[in-house]
Design an enzyme around this catalytic site. Structure first.
Site, PDB file in Angstrom:
ATOM      1  N   SER B 275       0.861  -1.165   0.000  1.00 58.11           N
ATOM      2  CA  SER B 275       0.000   0.000   0.000  1.00 58.11           C
ATOM      3  C   SER B 275       0.896   1.212   0.000  1.00 58.11           C
ATOM      4  O   SER B 275       1.804   1.324   0.820  1.00 58.11           O
ATOM      5  CB  SER B 275      -0.878  -0.023   1.264  1.00 58.11           C
ATOM      6  OG  SER B 275      -1.473   1.245   1.448  1.00 58.11           O
ATOM      7  N   ARG B 314     -39.696 -33.005 -16.290  1.00 56.78           N
ATOM      8  CA  ARG B 314     -38.728 -31.920 -16.537  1.00 56.78           C
ATOM      9  C   ARG B 314     -39.164 -30.700 -15.752  1.00 56.78           C
ATOM     10  O   ARG B 314     -40.340 -30.331 -15.785  1.00 56.78           O
ATOM     11  CB  ARG B 314     -38.590 -31.554 -18.019  1.00 56.78           C
ATOM     12  CG  ARG B 314     -37.513 -30.442 -18.221  1.00 56.78           C
ATOM     13  CD  ARG B 314     -36.918 -30.432 -19.612  1.00 56.78           C
ATOM     14  NE  ARG B 314     -36.940 -31.754 -20.173  1.00 56.78           N
ATOM     15  CZ  ARG B 314     -37.085 -32.015 -21.466  1.00 56.78           C
ATOM     16  NH1 ARG B 314     -37.183 -31.009 -22.327  1.00 56.78           N
ATOM     17  NH2 ARG B 314     -37.116 -33.255 -21.884  1.00 56.78           N
TER      18      ARG B 314
END
Lengths: 453, 453, 453, 453
Positions: B275, B314
């Site tokens: 950082s 289905r």
């Protein structure tokens, strides 16, 4: 290299809002707005803010590179700032991203997306409501079986069923209106610096926060909220509930479209929903995809409510998971609304079949109505007994309940044949149906008319 | 128009397996294999099978068009067959997709992807295990604090901690090996025709099913499984558990990498994890992303276990949601493994700091060891009382427990100073640690050596 | 002070296994077995082990006090040991709980419950399978509509539908058999001491672990698994999948029991399922509760797969949540099986109605069969075109497809009227149905016959 | 025969609200209120309403029998009405439950429980907020490390951390206040009759609905909502978010209580949190249980948002699952709040240790502050470079950053030693901390003062 199903669970509009390119633009918007806010507050030179604003244009950025480098720092802001700095001279560079932390940029950019996505869903809900209101009005007096535990129970009208869908849609509109940045602080900027103290800004933090919210047309929070994520959870909850409202409509449609029920069918423009090998099928394609999309939306949304805590001042993992879960929830909610609206909008309603299905129980469905009608004459208890006896006989002898009742002197002494006949007209036993439809229509009217960004 | 975070929660390899293009190729593979199987069974002409096989090459297909048209029929197979038919003459067209239904093609194509994805994850787990085994071996005797409820409890070694990670990795390897199509029927073809009867094939269905499984190198199921989805749930469960195993490693690393603990740190090649404004930070970037990816994977996987039933022959919605949930679970599991392996592979281990942390409680951590050592001399009860007293004094007077014990004649009468000193060497109180490490290493060896496709 | 619905989502048998009283007994069983194992290993005096074993009888314990004091130490073991110590003299007290940690006792006691619960579920699955097998056999040749996306598609038989339920049940039996402690190390003891090193036992830890596993008839793990919870996840996954298999059956039943379908009904002993005010209703009460229970089971099970990592050597929160989630998943799975079996076991099947529903589409359902029959004569392509034309006419003119085909010379030139008539007999177009039923029956036979504890 | 952990994930107060006994009482309350509302509307005789009201007293009912018979009709209302009818004579029986359906009674009784549970949670949140406010005020200026990704980043104060907890608590209070029946229609009566038409009441349905809402002090919905469950989802979402807010506090506490951090410890009254064998441990028992309870609450709550649709006019399974999921979410949320408040309320805060931890990075934590201070003199860019150089040297040479800076003429030319020294006082770099604490305190004040039922 997207998956085939990715396109199925979003819409082009929502996809545009959450694309990598738009996200990079939104991060740039935040950086630019921050610079302008700080210039207004006298913290940085106007010229620097101007230069930063000029540079924050997506055409100048290599989005693919930012995507590729995001994993390196677990942040897209690091590669973004690298590209952005390259475009600034030394008069602007030191003022870039001043006092901000990666999460400020990412969270605020996400909220800009959420703001646009909220407005888009609002428009989609108005479209769904409009289509639904048409059904509620048109079929206000068309009777059909009300069904509990999937068993025919008592008559309703198709208009009432649509009114329930509509009222739920209106409630979702209210929900989205309440989330508008001008109505609540849910869709809010994030600005706190590394640990949420706005330390680099000394005493000017609150002022910048206010100016930044104004620049971006987002709400202003009480405090930075880096690791207090109830805002995100609130949005996720809204998406799950909106998706659920669509799934309810779509589920009712798939059930009504069953071959044996056949009360509705989806419109079938050429090439849609049909099956070459099974010519009799009328697959409710849009309703099926609406159910699927709602499920996908909820699957992405609920983890944002069922979540480990964000640690200390920035979370190590839970936050980063939000980056994909929240967008996915928005994508799929938009898809659910699109499919749901297509299904409702083109619905073919077979009111004859509705009435035929109602009559299939030989009048047993109207037993309660008969009992209510006999009560003033025989007392409720005796009325119920009479009807129960008749129901048993109707069932045993496979006769219509009306005919069994006509044979019963205790019945005909109380109500004449015409009245009895009328009893079996389902439209005479609908209670507050009309009023409920009116209420739902009025609610939607109000909800859709409420000012929305 | 993918989202920025999409790339974060997959790997290039996994992305290639599940891309729209590969999925279309896999569907083509199924159509071609089906034709060949039927030709072998004498049901269709060899020439037709040959023509179909020749046509099933991805270069000939417009993948974008298939993606765009999928929503129309709630199936990618309809547009796929349209393009495929266009390439066949009348000698082949009638034999295309013979006796099959869309779901046969989609489910089998998905299983082909699952087969490849399983093998990829297996390789990734071997890599993770190899990196972990190195730590287990290297730090076999390096003591550190074992921590329960995040409190230091008793000593372990870092090798033991790594051995736990390793043994879990080995169990996941076993899990994946068990899912190999040659070991179980989980990753199986789907072939049943519209309602799972293989009706169009008369009595030849089972034969074709067997030939098809052989062509595709997938397992053969007892019955078609269109709406029995325990196979999918099983795969999803495996992905959730594998992701969880990685998250465990990554969580331990983030905790050990805390500033105040500082026992490990991730490698930081230039540009990674650092950082600019906070130079002291060593963010465990890969571990953080591994945690996030595991969470994303589990969020996509568990809905496949926590699911409404697939209706009749289905499903109307739940099945279609699988199309995106299962791939997403694979994508993110691969990402979790990649990040986890990067984190473990580059881990910098500070054994001095481990020992320093162990010593921070002034020897209280070794109280149980002292008590065990005194037991043969004073009986266990009295030994425990002696040590408890000493602990209280050590705490009250902020002295080392060893020094307090040396002052106690009841102690020194039982064990001499050298022995007492030795007691506070954490490496003397490690029980079966060495054996556990050996077991984990052996388990991984076995698991990695097991033949895998 | 239980909730009303608590009893609804368990069974008396499962409730007995997981009650507070039984759990306390199981913890006592572990303490006693540990003492005996250590005596066998020569680590503690036989007399101490005997005294401890004698004391570990539930009648001597105040279970309510243990429940009440559990929150104090976030562990029931602390109050348990207090009560247990009170019953021992100084010859046994120092040897109680030797080298163990709370989590050893709690995890192992839970696994003892899991062992019993697994066996119970196994018996329940055999009962469900037996009831289902009866339906598969009895209705082997009773045709009904196969339905995809809730639309009639092609004929199946009710026996085939039941065979699918049965095969899934058999797979769940296999799953549970695989979890038997004699077949895998999932249901394993936990024994590691505070940080999993078995430090207090010096070099005797592994020996004690083996003896303890033998004493308790549980599997022996490679390593202690305090914070590696894939075993728990595996159990949870199994419960979610078993519940899902039941929910599939129950969902099909609620759909078949719909008023408009009416192909099955649940048995209605007096007072069950009926409605006094709605006499025509035959609510599928057990199927409805099976669906609900499965959902409750999955809701408790999946969080155990979708879980944050357990930290270091003992988790601070995630583990403690397991204490209620895993039992709840077992409770509700047992309830789902009980309701499911009641529903299937008493099912009234209306095969006339099944056939009537099949005929409702004027033969369109058999279009594929007609096309297959004409193919040898006209070629497949031409055959399909002929049938498609006929279907359109049948629909437009509301005639039976057979009658339309009879009018077509191209058809009657190919097949005579008798053959055509036969085409519309659904039992002639069932493909591998019979073989699939045989496979499912055989699978269940095998699965139920496999030796189970 | 409850499980041991049941008591752990509720509180006595919440347990009383949701017990079977109270639920039966609440159903009786609904039946009685319905009769009175109908008497007021002139639909049934006053005497009947009076008799019904008199009978609806829990003492007269066999709760166990109702529990036992609930499964029979998948409804507790059937056995309830049986017992209730037995107590009425023929003047009242026919008017009992008039026009109502089981779901009206169950949903409304549940909402009565939700009303009480909401008020209870509100009181618990005030208690949590009060304890948290004390910490925010008391430690307003006590510096500690702010931590991102579990790495020390920049200073905050412990008061600020507590203020974040407090502001989140205040937001949850706002949330609960918004759910009060006088502020929204979420906690509303259900009254629609079998299919939601209020058919038996003819045109009087809406009037009765209004009177009934008044009798029960619940909100009145636009329409009956039997299968529109966004109200339930809204409540569930609130519980998940409230639990999450508590888990955040508890997680921070477990992290701060780690041996190596040791900045806070939970109070340890005798017998609590300690470990006899590990005397140095100070387990944060309440925080751990708060995390566990929050997880349990979220696990029960989120399935109510991630849910299949309720079918038609009454759901076949999903609704019945709510009966246990919603109460469990309330139970565990109450437990989370109780544990969380106990943890916060007794927290021992070690401000010396906080400062010592802050100093552990040799001043690197203050690098940003140095850079900000040097910027006016050298320009921001040069200032950052100077500090970055110094940081590298400080790290390489293991010196304090302050000492390195003092050696640098570029630094000392800009700011004198006193100013430099001051820079490393963390209390000088806290930005808006004070204002944020004030905002949180004010928010809680407002939220707690808002009128609540």
């Amino acid at each position: 290299m997207a998956d085939l199903a990715d396109a199925l669970y979003t819409t082009p509009d929502m996809s545009a809002i959450f694309s990598a390119r738009t996200f990079v633009q939104r991060m740039l918007d935040v950086e630019a707005a921050l610079a302008r806010a700080q210039a207004q507050a006298g913290l940085i030179p106007d010229a620097a803010a101007q230069q930063i604003t000029d540079a924050c244009r997506i055409e100048r950025f290599d989005v693919d590179a930012i995507v590729a480098q995001t994993a390196n720092a677990a942040s897209p802001v690091v590669p973004l700032l690298r590209q952005l700095s390259d475009q600034l001279d030394e008069n602007a560079t030191p003022y870039l991203h001043w006092g901000a932390t990666s999460q400020d940029i990412i969270d605020t950019a996400t909220m800009l997306q959420a703001r646009d996505a909220r407005a888009l869903l609002h428009r989609q809900l108005v479209a769904l409501g409009t289509a639904t209101a048409t059904l509620a009005e048109r079929h206000r007096r068309d009777p059909m079986a009300g069904r509990t535990l999937l068993q025919q129970a008592l008559p309703i009208t198709f208009g009432l069923k649509a009114a329930h869908w509509l009222d739920a849609t209106a409630r979702q509109l209210d929900r989205l209106t309440a989330l508008d940045p001008s109505n609540s602080d849910i869709i809010a900027i994030q600005f706190g610096g590394a640990v949420g103290t706005q330390a680099a800004l000394g005493e000017h933090g609150l002022q910048v926060m206010e100016l930044l919210a104004g620049e971006l047309q987002l709400a202003q929070p009480d405090l930075p909220w880096h690791t207090q994520r109830d805002r995100i959870a609130e949005l996720a909850g809204a998406l799950a509930i909106i998706s659920g409202a669509v799934a309810k409509i779509a589920t009712d449609i798939t059930l009504l479209a069953q071959s044996e029920v056949a009360e509705v069918a989806e419109a079938t423009p050429p090439g849609k929903g049909g099956s070459s090998t099974l010519p009799h099928k009328r697959n409710p394609v849009d309703a099926v995809l609406a159910i699927a999309a709602a499920r996908v939306a909820q699957s992405a949304a609920t983890p944002l409510l069922d979540t480990p805590a964000h640690e200390h001042e920035r979370a190590a993992g839970v936050w980063q998971a939000e980056w994909t879960l929240l967008p996915r929830a928005f994508h799929a909610t938009a898809a659910a609304l699109a499919y749901g609206t297509a299904s409702v909008g083109g619905l073919e309603v077979d009111t004859d079949r509705m009435r035929a299905n109602l009559d299939a129980t030989n009048g047993l469905l109207m037993a309660e109505a008969a009992s209510v009608a006999l009560a003033p004459h025989h007392g409720r208890l005796r009325a119920q007994q009479l009807v129960e006896q008749a129901c048993r006989r109707a069932t045993d002898e496979a006769r219509h309940l009306r005919d069994v009742l006509i044979d019963d002197a205790d019945v005909t002494s109380a109500i004449d044949e015409t009245a009895l006949e009328r009893l079996f007209d389902p439209t005479t036993y609908l209670g507050g149906t009309d009023q409920f439809i009116d209420r739902a229509l009025a609610h939607f009217q109000r909800a859709a008319a409420a000012p929305d960004a």
